[in-house]
Scaffold this active site. Sequence first.
Site, PDB file in Angstrom:
ATOM      1  N   HIS A 240      -1.019   7.277  19.372  1.00  0.00           N
ATOM      2  CA  HIS A 240      -0.639   8.559  19.188  1.00  0.00           C
ATOM      3  C   HIS A 240      -0.002   9.635  19.669  1.00  0.00           C
ATOM      4  CE1 HIS A 240      -4.039   6.426  17.394  1.00  0.00           C
ATOM      5  NE2 HIS A 240      -2.999   5.976  16.396  1.00  0.00           N
ATOM      6  N   GLY A 241      -0.702  10.146  21.002  1.00  0.00           N
ATOM      7  CA  GLY A 241       0.687  11.419  21.560  1.00  0.00           C
ATOM      8  C   GLY A 241       1.744  10.925  21.607  1.00  0.00           C
TER       9      GLY A 241
ATOM     10  N   HIS B 162      -9.137   8.591   8.212  1.00  0.00           N
ATOM     11  CA  HIS B 162      -9.421   8.631   9.125  1.00  0.00           C
ATOM     12  C   HIS B 162      -9.778   9.786   9.730  1.00  0.00           C
ATOM     13  CE1 HIS B 162      -6.479   5.461  10.603  1.00  0.00           C
ATOM     14  NE2 HIS B 162      -5.294   5.851  10.118  1.00  0.00           N
TER      15      HIS B 162
ATOM     16  N   SER C 155       3.601   7.509  10.977  1.00  0.00           N
ATOM     17  CA  SER C 155       2.736   7.565  10.505  1.00  0.00           C
ATOM     18  C   SER C 155       1.376   7.842  10.116  1.00  0.00           C
ATOM     19  CB  SER C 155       1.907   6.426  11.753  1.00  0.00           C
ATOM     20  OG  SER C 155       0.297   6.828  12.644  1.00  0.00           O
ATOM     21  N   CYS C 156       0.239   7.882   9.846  1.00  0.00           N
ATOM     22  CA  CYS C 156      -0.440   8.787   8.566  1.00  0.00           C
ATOM     23  C   CYS C 156      -1.031   9.452   9.615  1.00  0.00           C
ATOM     24  CB  CYS C 156      -1.464   7.993   8.137  1.00  0.00           C
ATOM     25  SG  CYS C 156      -2.266   6.197   8.839  1.00  0.00           S
ATOM     26  N   ASN C 157      -1.537   9.213  11.052  1.00  0.00           N
ATOM     27  CA  ASN C 157      -2.207   9.620  11.693  1.00  0.00           C
ATOM     28  C   ASN C 157      -1.566  10.609  12.601  1.00  0.00           C
ATOM     29  OD1 ASN C 157      -5.660   8.623  12.323  1.00  0.00           O
ATOM     30  ND2 ASN C 157      -4.698   6.971  12.535  1.00  0.00           N
TER      31      ASN C 157
ATOM     32  N   THR D  91       0.999  -1.105   0.104  1.00  0.00           N
ATOM     33  CA  THR D  91       0.028  -0.109  -0.331  1.00  0.00           C
ATOM     34  C   THR D  91       0.944   1.543  -0.491  1.00  0.00           C
ATOM     35  OG1 THR D  91      -1.956  -1.134   1.180  1.00  0.00           O
ATOM     36  CG2 THR D  91      -1.544   0.893   0.804  1.00  0.00           C
ATOM     37  N   ILE D  92       1.972   1.228   0.969  1.00  0.00           N
ATOM     38  CA  ILE D  92       2.298   2.436   1.516  1.00  0.00           C
ATOM     39  C   ILE D  92       4.169   2.676  -0.388  1.00  0.00           C
ATOM     40  CG2 ILE D  92       4.105   4.047   2.492  1.00  0.00           C
ATOM     41  CD1 ILE D  92       0.932   4.191   3.154  1.00  0.00           C
TER      42      ILE D  92
ATOM     43  N   GLY E 100       4.680   1.619  11.233  1.00  0.00           N
ATOM     44  CA  GLY E 100       4.326   0.831  11.628  1.00  0.00           C
ATOM     45  C   GLY E 100       5.534   0.359  12.358  1.00  0.00           C
TER      46      GLY E 100
HETATM   47  P1  NAD Z   1       1.207  -3.894   3.241  1.00  0.00           P
HETATM   48  O1  NAD Z   1       1.000  -4.926   3.593  1.00  0.00           O
HETATM   49  O2  NAD Z   1       0.093  -3.067   2.912  1.00  0.00           O
HETATM   50  O3  NAD Z   1       2.433  -4.055   2.587  1.00  0.00           O
HETATM   51  C1  NAD Z   1       3.690  -4.597   2.821  1.00  0.00           C
HETATM   52  C2  NAD Z   1       4.666  -5.666   1.260  1.00  0.00           C
HETATM   53  O4  NAD Z   1       5.944  -6.002   2.061  1.00  0.00           O
HETATM   54  C3  NAD Z   1       3.765  -5.774   0.894  1.00  0.00           C
HETATM   55  O5  NAD Z   1       3.632  -6.031  -0.280  1.00  0.00           O
HETATM   56  C4  NAD Z   1       4.238  -7.889   1.014  1.00  0.00           C
HETATM   57  O6  NAD Z   1       4.089  -8.827   0.131  1.00  0.00           O
HETATM   58  C5  NAD Z   1       5.698  -6.922   1.248  1.00  0.00           C
HETATM   59  N1  NAD Z   1       6.491  -7.889   2.718  1.00  0.00           N
HETATM   60  C6  NAD Z   1       6.646  -8.734   3.457  1.00  0.00           C
HETATM   61  N2  NAD Z   1       7.698  -9.178   3.995  1.00  0.00           N
HETATM   62  C7  NAD Z   1       8.734  -8.774   2.665  1.00  0.00           C
HETATM   63  C8  NAD Z   1       9.692  -9.242   3.217  1.00  0.00           C
HETATM   64  N3  NAD Z   1      10.452  -9.466   4.748  1.00  0.00           N
HETATM   65  N4  NAD Z   1      10.735  -8.376   2.267  1.00  0.00           N
HETATM   66  C9  NAD Z   1      10.433  -7.512   1.833  1.00  0.00           C
HETATM   67  N5  NAD Z   1       8.832  -7.163   1.199  1.00  0.00           N
HETATM   68  C10 NAD Z   1       8.446  -7.355   2.648  1.00  0.00           C
HETATM   69  O7  NAD Z   1       1.561  -2.971   4.164  1.00  0.00           O
HETATM   70  P2  NAD Z   1       1.700  -1.401   4.294  1.00  0.00           P
HETATM   71  O8  NAD Z   1       0.764  -0.889   4.122  1.00  0.00           O
HETATM   72  O9  NAD Z   1       2.049  -0.402   2.468  1.00  0.00           O
HETATM   73  O10 NAD Z   1       1.982  -0.794   6.008  1.00  0.00           O
HETATM   74  C11 NAD Z   1       3.462  -0.481   5.378  1.00  0.00           C
HETATM   75  C12 NAD Z   1       4.039   0.487   6.373  1.00  0.00           C
HETATM   76  O11 NAD Z   1       3.749   1.324   6.314  1.00  0.00           O
HETATM   77  C13 NAD Z   1       3.600  -0.272   7.824  1.00  0.00           C
HETATM   78  O12 NAD Z   1       5.614   0.230   8.952  1.00  0.00           O
HETATM   79  C14 NAD Z   1       2.146   0.480   8.236  1.00  0.00           C
HETATM   80  O13 NAD Z   1       2.074   0.666   9.944  1.00  0.00           O
HETATM   81  C15 NAD Z   1       3.024   1.494   7.567  1.00  0.00           C
HETATM   82  N6  NAD Z   1       2.031   2.847   7.264  1.00  0.00           N
HETATM   83  C16 NAD Z   1       0.713   2.485   6.825  1.00  0.00           C
HETATM   84  C17 NAD Z   1      -0.429   2.887   6.521  1.00  0.00           C
HETATM   85  C18 NAD Z   1      -1.816   2.371   5.815  1.00  0.00           C
HETATM   86  O14 NAD Z   1      -2.586   3.005   6.090  1.00  0.00           O
HETATM   87  N7  NAD Z   1      -1.532   1.380   5.162  1.00  0.00           N
HETATM   88  C19 NAD Z   1      -0.298   4.731   6.866  1.00  0.00           C
HETATM   89  C20 NAD Z   1       0.829   5.101   7.050  1.00  0.00           C
HETATM   90  C21 NAD Z   1       1.827   4.310   7.229  1.00  0.00           C
END
Ligand code: NAD
Length: 340
Positions: A194-195, A220, A139-141, A11-12, A110
């Site tokens: 978050h705080g 959110h 994080s996003c929040n 996603t990110i 995360g």
């Molecule tokens: P996600 O599950 O959508 O994507 C993670 C990717 O990493 C997947 O493509 C997965 O296949 C890959 N992956 C897993 N294990 C791996 C490894 N050992 N080596 C290489 N690739 C690997 O996760 P996300 O939502 O993009 O979150 C990623 C980070 O961003 C986390 O720390 C999360 O907390 C943070 N984050 C997420 C959001 C959100 O809302 N989605 C917002 C802000 C921050």
Amino acid sequence: MIKVAINGYGTIGKRVADAVAAQPDMEIIGVSKTSPSAEAFVAQSRGYPLYIADIGRKPDFEKAGIRVAGSVEEMLTKADVVVDATPGGVGVKNKPLYEKLGVRAIYQGGEKHPLTGFSFNSSCNYAEAIGRQFVRVVSCNTTGLCRIIHVIDTAYGVKKVRATMIRRASDPGEIKRGPVDAIVLDPVTVPSHHGPDVQSVLPKIAITTAALIVPTTFMHMHVVMIETEKEADREGVLALIEGHSRLGLVRPATGITSTAQLKEYMQDLGRSRADLWENGIFEDSVSVVDGHEVCLYQAIHQEADVVVENVDAIRAMIGEVKDAETSIAITNKALGFTAI
Ligand code: NAD
């Protein structure tokens, strides 16, 4: 050109990859996946070399018609900076490899603050990231909170913040998560994480946060109340928001009163993946009670607001662009991004 690798093309990661590829001073040298998936096909169609975490799985990718450029370790040897966007808790396990190869790494929200000892937000502490090997983009929040709190603090001084986060249950494509019909206290205790996380970027801010999860995927919503040291007024606060390139105003004339309509608005504006990169502050909600309490609602798009921060973090770590405003302007321009 700064050579950037994305470890974890989810996603990110996929959003950061496109944002980096759009920059005039950066290039994507590779992205990584663990297993063949729709995202692996997207990476291939974008022309990003695809590396895999477990090279033993190469035949699975090739059988699916996906070309594999090599292992994650090979990708890292070609990179100036790696953006680790693996799921929370996985990034920490990658640190010894980044240390061994001497590659700079950016972690996401995360992971915990002590992993890097430095948490980043472009507007708050860009200059402190210069030259670092490890940086965590909060994080996003927390990103959304830091942006608005910092601008109010700079103008009026912040005495105390109270904020409630009404959190989306999952990302739109995440079919594993819920809730389906519940409001979940996350956590039951106050404060939510978050705080303290805001304090990892803005240590002097007194802040108490609470968080609840509701069955929605779009964004959110934050209810924010900021007590100020100096007297504040609504016009002044609106001017601060308008003057900040990553704070946007949801105008009353749009008729938008929800995250669903705001997401549709981004889609219709032609934003990449319908992403809201800025805080979506509802103009009508901005008010100042008794001259010392700024109140507002802000929508935070969990998949999007940290993307632009990652791009600035890359630039800060390399250290050629010394100030936040220059980097923010380059990032935003390359994406065709002007805050609403
Ligand atoms: P996600 O599950 O959508 O994507 C993670 C990717 O990493 C997947 O493509 C997965 O296949 C890959 N992956 C897993 N294990 C791996 C490894 N050992 N080596 C290489 N690739 C690997 O996760 P996300 O939502 O993009 O979150 C990623 C980070 O961003 C986390 O720390 C999360 O907390 C943070 N984050 C997420 C959001 C959100 O809302 N989605 C917002 C802000 C921050």
